[in-house]
Design a protein around this motif. Structure first.
Motif, mmCIF file in Angstrom:
data_model
loop_
_atom_site.group_PDB
_atom_site.id
_atom_site.type_symbol
_atom_site.label_atom_id
_atom_site.label_comp_id
_atom_site.label_asym_id
_atom_site.label_seq_id
_atom_site.Cartn_x
_atom_site.Cartn_y
_atom_site.Cartn_z
ATOM 1 N N GLY A 153 32.485 46.915 32.976
ATOM 2 C CA GLY A 153 32.898 47.455 34.081
ATOM 3 C C GLY A 153 32.900 46.328 35.559
ATOM 4 N N ALA A 154 32.543 44.967 35.148
ATOM 5 C CA ALA A 154 32.540 44.057 36.127
ATOM 6 C C ALA A 154 33.753 43.757 36.483
ATOM 7 C CB ALA A 154 31.654 42.895 35.524
ATOM 8 N N ARG A 155 34.036 43.494 37.811
ATOM 9 C CA ARG A 155 35.452 43.153 38.204
ATOM 10 C C ARG A 155 35.661 41.798 38.728
ATOM 11 N NH1 ARG A 155 38.749 47.045 42.244
ATOM 12 N NH2 ARG A 155 37.596 45.806 44.097
ATOM 13 N N ILE A 156 36.309 40.927 38.081
ATOM 14 C CA ILE A 156 36.603 39.578 38.740
ATOM 15 C C ILE A 156 37.881 39.504 39.471
ATOM 16 C CG2 ILE A 156 35.425 38.637 36.569
ATOM 17 C CD1 ILE A 156 37.919 38.175 35.349
ATOM 18 N N ARG A 157 37.899 38.599 40.336
ATOM 19 C CA ARG A 157 39.115 38.163 41.184
ATOM 20 C C ARG A 157 39.765 37.106 40.836
ATOM 21 N NH1 ARG A 157 38.509 35.652 46.349
ATOM 22 N NH2 ARG A 157 40.457 36.119 47.543
ATOM 23 N N LEU A 158 41.018 37.140 40.598
ATOM 24 C CA LEU A 158 41.660 36.003 40.325
ATOM 25 C C LEU A 158 42.680 35.869 41.445
ATOM 26 C CD1 LEU A 158 42.974 36.527 36.705
ATOM 27 C CD2 LEU A 158 40.925 35.322 37.569
ATOM 28 N N ALA A 159 41.977 34.977 42.346
ATOM 29 C CA ALA A 159 42.616 34.713 43.809
ATOM 30 C C ALA A 159 44.124 34.109 43.643
ATOM 31 C CB ALA A 159 41.743 33.639 44.594
ATOM 32 N N GLY A 160 45.167 34.687 44.372
ATOM 33 C CA GLY A 160 46.462 34.002 44.481
ATOM 34 C C GLY A 160 47.375 34.621 43.198
ATOM 35 N N GLN A 161 46.705 35.546 42.386
ATOM 36 C CA GLN A 161 47.518 35.860 41.428
ATOM 37 C C GLN A 161 48.173 37.149 41.435
ATOM 38 O OE1 GLN A 161 47.771 34.185 38.081
ATOM 39 N NE2 GLN A 161 47.150 32.484 39.637
ATOM 40 N N GLY A 162 48.214 37.706 42.380
ATOM 41 C CA GLY A 162 49.150 38.840 42.824
ATOM 42 C C GLY A 162 50.541 38.896 43.171
ATOM 43 N N LEU A 163 50.897 39.644 44.057
ATOM 44 C CA LEU A 163 52.226 39.502 44.554
ATOM 45 C C LEU A 163 52.444 38.654 45.750
ATOM 46 C CD1 LEU A 163 53.006 43.195 43.982
ATOM 47 C CD2 LEU A 163 53.708 41.333 42.523
ATOM 48 N N TRP A 164 53.591 37.964 45.727
ATOM 49 C CA TRP A 164 53.825 37.364 46.986
ATOM 50 C C TRP A 164 53.943 38.224 48.426
ATOM 51 C CZ3 TRP A 164 55.780 35.109 42.495
ATOM 52 C CH2 TRP A 164 55.296 34.110 42.133
ATOM 53 N N MET A 165 53.536 37.831 49.448
ATOM 54 C CA MET A 165 53.640 38.493 50.907
ATOM 55 C C MET A 165 54.714 37.803 51.703
ATOM 56 S SD MET A 165 49.701 38.171 51.792
ATOM 57 C CE MET A 165 48.326 38.833 50.763
ATOM 58 N N PRO A 166 55.301 38.718 52.561
ATOM 59 C CA PRO A 166 55.945 38.377 53.657
ATOM 60 C C PRO A 166 55.281 37.101 54.072
ATOM 61 C CG PRO A 166 55.778 40.679 53.847
ATOM 62 C CD PRO A 166 54.521 40.284 52.863
ATOM 63 N N PRO A 167 56.085 35.983 54.364
ATOM 64 C CA PRO A 167 55.420 34.813 55.133
ATOM 65 C C PRO A 167 54.638 34.877 56.137
ATOM 66 C CG PRO A 167 57.630 34.444 54.495
ATOM 67 C CD PRO A 167 57.402 35.513 54.432
ATOM 68 N N LYS A 168 55.018 35.933 57.079
ATOM 69 C CA LYS A 168 54.133 36.088 58.227
ATOM 70 C C LYS A 168 52.654 36.695 57.799
ATOM 71 C CE LYS A 168 55.295 39.699 61.166
ATOM 72 N NZ LYS A 168 56.356 40.598 61.929
ATOM 73 N N ILE A 169 52.663 37.443 56.885
ATOM 74 C CA ILE A 169 51.454 38.027 56.571
ATOM 75 C C ILE A 169 50.524 36.981 55.709
ATOM 76 C CG2 ILE A 169 50.230 39.702 55.190
ATOM 77 C CD1 ILE A 169 52.927 41.551 55.505
ATOM 78 N N GLY A 170 51.117 36.373 54.782
ATOM 79 C CA GLY A 170 50.060 35.369 54.133
ATOM 80 C C GLY A 170 51.143 34.975 52.759
ATOM 81 N N ASN A 171 50.129 34.566 52.065
ATOM 82 C CA ASN A 171 50.773 33.698 50.672
ATOM 83 C C ASN A 171 51.034 34.457 49.513
ATOM 84 O OD1 ASN A 171 51.977 31.679 49.315
ATOM 85 N ND2 ASN A 171 49.915 31.112 48.385
ATOM 86 N N ARG A 172 49.915 35.134 49.056
ATOM 87 C CA ARG A 172 50.005 35.679 47.775
ATOM 88 C C ARG A 172 48.751 36.602 47.694
ATOM 89 N NH1 ARG A 172 51.509 33.419 42.059
ATOM 90 N NH2 ARG A 172 51.468 35.189 40.892
ATOM 91 N N GLY A 173 48.855 37.684 47.305
ATOM 92 C CA GLY A 173 47.880 38.697 46.950
ATOM 93 C C GLY A 173 47.103 38.035 45.809
#
Ligand code: ZN
Length: 317
Positions: free
Chosen positions: A259-279
């Protein structure tokens, strides 16, 4: 909120004949003229007309069925409502469009009176960019009557007095990589080079993401569940995790809990530029219990278990 089938009171697989029949009955009952122009009847009448407009056209019905009610109303539905709605629906004072409640001049929304055409893209496609086909609804002056509006619908058998005819034209567009949900482009900016542009200027192409099996989407973050062998969880080591870009390697710590949860930073969806880079991509690890062991494996696991029990027994003494 009722869907269009419920509004017309017909089954999902209703024939065009049944839809037309239901519509006619409802119009008789709810026409504002027959209801002292009450606000309620106006609203119901509006809903009935909208439902009929979509379901009576096989193409738009197909699109509606595949998108679902809210997505269709939000994006595709607006194409028709905006195209065919005259400017009086636009309430000048408060800056809201009467048809869709879109706020005027809002930075993140296409201009309210643009014709909006949705393009559905997979995660793979937003990663690489893609050439897609879209259907642009066009309103053209009726050639039969010369585009004359007439309250008497029997005067022109082609447009029935509307003065215009509706037509849909396919257009090929090239959506760039790294696009995101609800990103929009003026059609002229994304139209493929070989396309001849005879489209009006106010057409906006809006990106909608298709859900993808194995990933859950929350805003720009993705969530998935990954089965990992009992041995890898216990001993640690490299595992492979699917992302929207393909497989990626990840090194597990020895003794990773179920059940451990790992986070792969920046491997999500792209964001609108004014919000950020990637989820990010969050992966929940689930122990996969080994099944179908052969005799040798069974014996090895049994031996391992025995040593664990011995250790327990020693601890208790
Ligand atoms: Zn006509």
């Amino acid at each position: 909120m009722k869907n269009y089938y419920e509004i017309l009171g017909v089954k999902r697989d209703a024939t065009q004949e049944e839809i037309k029949h239901a519509y006619r009955n409802l119009v008789k009952k709810f026409h504002p003229d027959a209801n002292h122009h009450s606000e309620e009847s106006k609203e119901q009448f509006q809903q009935i007309s909208e439902a009929y407009q979509v379901l009576s056209d096989e193409e738009s019905r197909k699109q509606y069925d595949s998108w679902g009610h809210s997505a269709y109303r939000k994006y595709a539905g607006q194409a028709s409502r905006h195209t065919w709605q005259e400017d009086e629906d636009y309430s000048r004072e408060n800056g809201h469009c009467g048809a869709c409640q879109t706020k005027k001049d809002s930075e993140d929304e296409p201009p309210p009176h643009s014709i909006r055409v949705a393009v559905k893209m997979s995660y793979q496609e937003i990663f690489t960019g893609a050439v897609k086909s879209v259907e642009v609804p066009l309103k053209e002056s009726c050639s039969s009557c010369g585009g004359k509006q007439d309250a008497d619908s029997s005067k022109c058998h082609v447009c029935h007095g509307k003065g215009y005819v509706e037509r849909k034209q396919q257009a090929k567009v090239r959506i760039p990589a790294r696009t995101y949900e609800r990103c929009f482009y003026p059609l002229a900016d994304v139209l493929c080079e070989e396309e001849e542009s005879s489209f009006p200027e106010n057409i906006i192409v809006i990106v909608l993401l298709k859900d993808q099996k194995g990933f859950e989407r929350k805003n720009y973050h993705l969530y998935s569940v990954q089965q990992v062998s009992y041995m890898a969880m216990a001993l640690g080591g490299e595992i492979e995790i699917p992302t929207i870009e393909g497989m990626t390697k990840y090194r597990l710590e020895p003794g990773t809990r179920n059940g451990a949860r790992i986070r792969l930073a920046g491997q999500g969806l792209w964001m609108p530029p004014k919000i950020g880079n990637r989820g990010d991509l969050y992966v929940t690890l689930q122990v996969e219990v080994p099944r179908k062991l052969n005799e040798k494996q069974q014996a090895a696991l049994q031996a391992f278990w025995d040593t664990m029990r011995e250790e327990d027994a020693i601890m208790k003494e």
